[in-house]
Write a protein that holds these residues in place. Structure first.
Motif, PDB file in Angstrom:
ATOM      1  N   MET A   1      -8.497  -8.549 -10.915  1.00 13.64           N
ATOM      2  CA  MET A   1      -8.250  -7.703  -9.770  1.00 13.64           C
ATOM      3  C   MET A   1      -7.716  -6.345 -10.186  1.00 13.64           C
ATOM      4  N   GLN A   2      -6.836  -6.300 -11.188  1.00 13.01           N
ATOM      5  CA  GLN A   2      -6.224  -5.038 -11.598  1.00 13.01           C
ATOM      6  C   GLN A   2      -7.278  -4.008 -11.951  1.00 13.01           C
ATOM      7  N   VAL A   3      -8.242  -4.361 -12.776  1.00 15.76           N
ATOM      8  CA  VAL A   3      -9.257  -3.407 -13.203  1.00 15.76           C
ATOM      9  C   VAL A   3     -10.075  -2.940 -12.017  1.00 15.76           C
ATOM     10  N   LYS A   4     -10.395  -3.835 -11.105  1.00 11.75           N
ATOM     11  CA  LYS A   4     -11.188  -3.497  -9.936  1.00 11.75           C
ATOM     12  C   LYS A   4     -10.467  -2.476  -9.056  1.00 11.75           C
ATOM     13  N   VAL A   5      -9.191  -2.687  -8.807  1.00 14.29           N
ATOM     14  CA  VAL A   5      -8.419  -1.793  -7.948  1.00 14.29           C
ATOM     15  C   VAL A   5      -8.233  -0.434  -8.602  1.00 14.29           C
ATOM     16  N   LYS A   6      -7.813  -0.397  -9.838  1.00 12.66           N
ATOM     17  CA  LYS A   6      -7.505   0.878 -10.504  1.00 12.66           C
ATOM     18  C   LYS A   6      -8.753   1.683 -10.837  1.00 12.66           C
ATOM     19  N   SER A   7      -9.899   1.031 -11.039  1.00 13.37           N
ATOM     20  CA  SER A   7     -11.098   1.765 -11.421  1.00 13.37           C
ATOM     21  C   SER A   7     -11.986   2.115 -10.234  1.00 13.37           C
ATOM     22  N   SER A   8     -11.652   1.644  -9.046  1.00 10.65           N
ATOM     23  CA  SER A   8     -12.478   1.935  -7.876  1.00 10.65           C
ATOM     24  C   SER A   8     -12.231   3.359  -7.400  1.00 10.65           C
ATOM     25  N   THR A   9     -13.242   3.921  -6.740  1.00  9.40           N
ATOM     26  CA  THR A   9     -13.100   5.273  -6.198  1.00  9.40           C
ATOM     27  C   THR A   9     -12.630   5.178  -4.757  1.00  9.40           C
ATOM     28  N   GLY A  10     -12.138   6.257  -4.257  1.00 10.44           N
ATOM     29  CA  GLY A  10     -11.678   6.282  -2.870  1.00 10.44           C
ATOM     30  C   GLY A  10     -10.307   6.909  -2.782  1.00 10.44           C
ATOM     31  N   ASN A  11      -9.705   6.748  -1.636  1.00 11.11           N
ATOM     32  CA  ASN A  11      -8.397   7.330  -1.382  1.00 11.11           C
ATOM     33  C   ASN A  11      -7.292   6.570  -2.103  1.00 11.11           C
ATOM     34  N   ASP A  12      -6.140   7.206  -2.192  1.00  9.01           N
ATOM     35  CA  ASP A  12      -4.968   6.573  -2.785  1.00  9.01           C
ATOM     36  C   ASP A  12      -4.497   5.416  -1.912  1.00  9.01           C
ATOM     37  N   ILE A  13      -3.838   4.471  -2.535  1.00 10.63           N
ATOM     38  CA  ILE A  13      -3.223   3.367  -1.819  1.00 10.63           C
ATOM     39  C   ILE A  13      -1.719   3.566  -1.886  1.00 10.63           C
ATOM     40  N   ILE A  14      -1.080   3.546  -0.743  1.00 14.29           N
ATOM     41  CA  ILE A  14       0.375   3.653  -0.683  1.00 14.29           C
ATOM     42  C   ILE A  14       0.906   2.283  -0.290  1.00 14.29           C
ATOM     43  N   ALA A  15       1.859   1.797  -1.053  1.00 16.77           N
ATOM     44  CA  ALA A  15       2.420   0.474  -0.779  1.00 16.77           C
ATOM     45  C   ALA A  15       3.911   0.598  -0.505  1.00 16.77           C
ATOM     46  N   TYR A  16       4.321   0.102   0.633  1.00 14.94           N
ATOM     47  CA  TYR A  16       5.730   0.028   0.976  1.00 14.94           C
ATOM     48  C   TYR A  16       6.107  -1.440   0.975  1.00 14.94           C
ATOM     49  N   GLY A  17       7.248  -1.747   0.448  1.00 14.41           N
ATOM     50  CA  GLY A  17       7.661  -3.141   0.462  1.00 14.41           C
ATOM     51  C   GLY A  17       9.022  -3.305  -0.175  1.00 14.41           C
ATOM     52  N   GLY A  18       9.481  -4.514  -0.164  1.00 13.13           N
ATOM     53  CA  GLY A  18      10.768  -4.831  -0.753  1.00 13.13           C
ATOM     54  C   GLY A  18      10.694  -4.909  -2.269  1.00 13.13           C
ATOM     55  N   GLY A  19      11.832  -5.170  -2.876  1.00 13.83           N
ATOM     56  CA  GLY A  19      11.939  -5.207  -4.325  1.00 13.83           C
ATOM     57  C   GLY A  19      11.025  -6.220  -4.989  1.00 13.83           C
ATOM     58  N   GLU A  20      10.878  -7.379  -4.383  1.00 15.33           N
ATOM     59  CA  GLU A  20      10.032  -8.433  -4.950  1.00 15.33           C
ATOM     60  C   GLU A  20       8.568  -7.986  -4.998  1.00 15.33           C
ATOM     61  N   PHE A  21       8.093  -7.381  -3.917  1.00 20.92           N
ATOM     62  CA  PHE A  21       6.710  -6.902  -3.848  1.00 20.92           C
ATOM     63  C   PHE A  21       6.460  -5.802  -4.866  1.00 20.92           C
ATOM     64  N   VAL A  22       7.344  -4.817  -4.895  1.00 18.34           N
ATOM     65  CA  VAL A  22       7.198  -3.701  -5.824  1.00 18.34           C
ATOM     66  C   VAL A  22       7.276  -4.197  -7.273  1.00 18.34           C
ATOM     67  N   SER A  23       8.167  -5.143  -7.546  1.00 15.32           N
ATOM     68  CA  SER A  23       8.278  -5.721  -8.895  1.00 15.32           C
ATOM     69  C   SER A  23       6.955  -6.337  -9.340  1.00 15.32           C
ATOM     70  N   SER A  24       6.269  -6.992  -8.419  1.00 18.66           N
ATOM     71  CA  SER A  24       4.974  -7.603  -8.743  1.00 18.66           C
ATOM     72  C   SER A  24       3.935  -6.550  -9.090  1.00 18.66           C
TER      73      SER A  24
END
Length: 78
Positions: free
Chosen positions: A1-24
């Motif tokens: 999944m990591q390679v697919k997400v980081k290498s795909s084209t398109g807009n930026d993804i903004i993620a808001y979340g708690g410490g556990e989510f961000v740590s992941s």
């Protein structure tokens, strides 16, 4: 999944979340830009977002902006 997400084209993804989510996201090296909001308040404990990381990443400060209310926003990239 990591390679697919980081290498795909398109807009930026903004993620808001708690410490556990961000740590992941950090553990999987899925974050390109970090925005730290420094609020000058003493809470007694901070939120550890780097607790799952078992490697060292050098971050580079790209921008810093201080606001009248006392909050400072720091932008870092790896």
């Amino acid at each position: 999944m990591q390679v697919k997400v980081k290498s795909s084209t398109g807009n930026d993804i903004i993620a808001y979340g708690g410490g556990e989510f961000v740590s992941s996201l950090i553990k999987e090296n899925l974050i390109d830009e970090y925005y730290f909001f420094i609020n000058p308040s003493i809470l007694g404990k901070g939120m550890p977002i780097f607790q799952k990381t078992d490697y060292k990443t050098e971050l580079k400060l790209r921008n810093a902006k201080a606001y009248e209310c006392g909050i400072t926003v720091l932008k870092y990239t790896n």
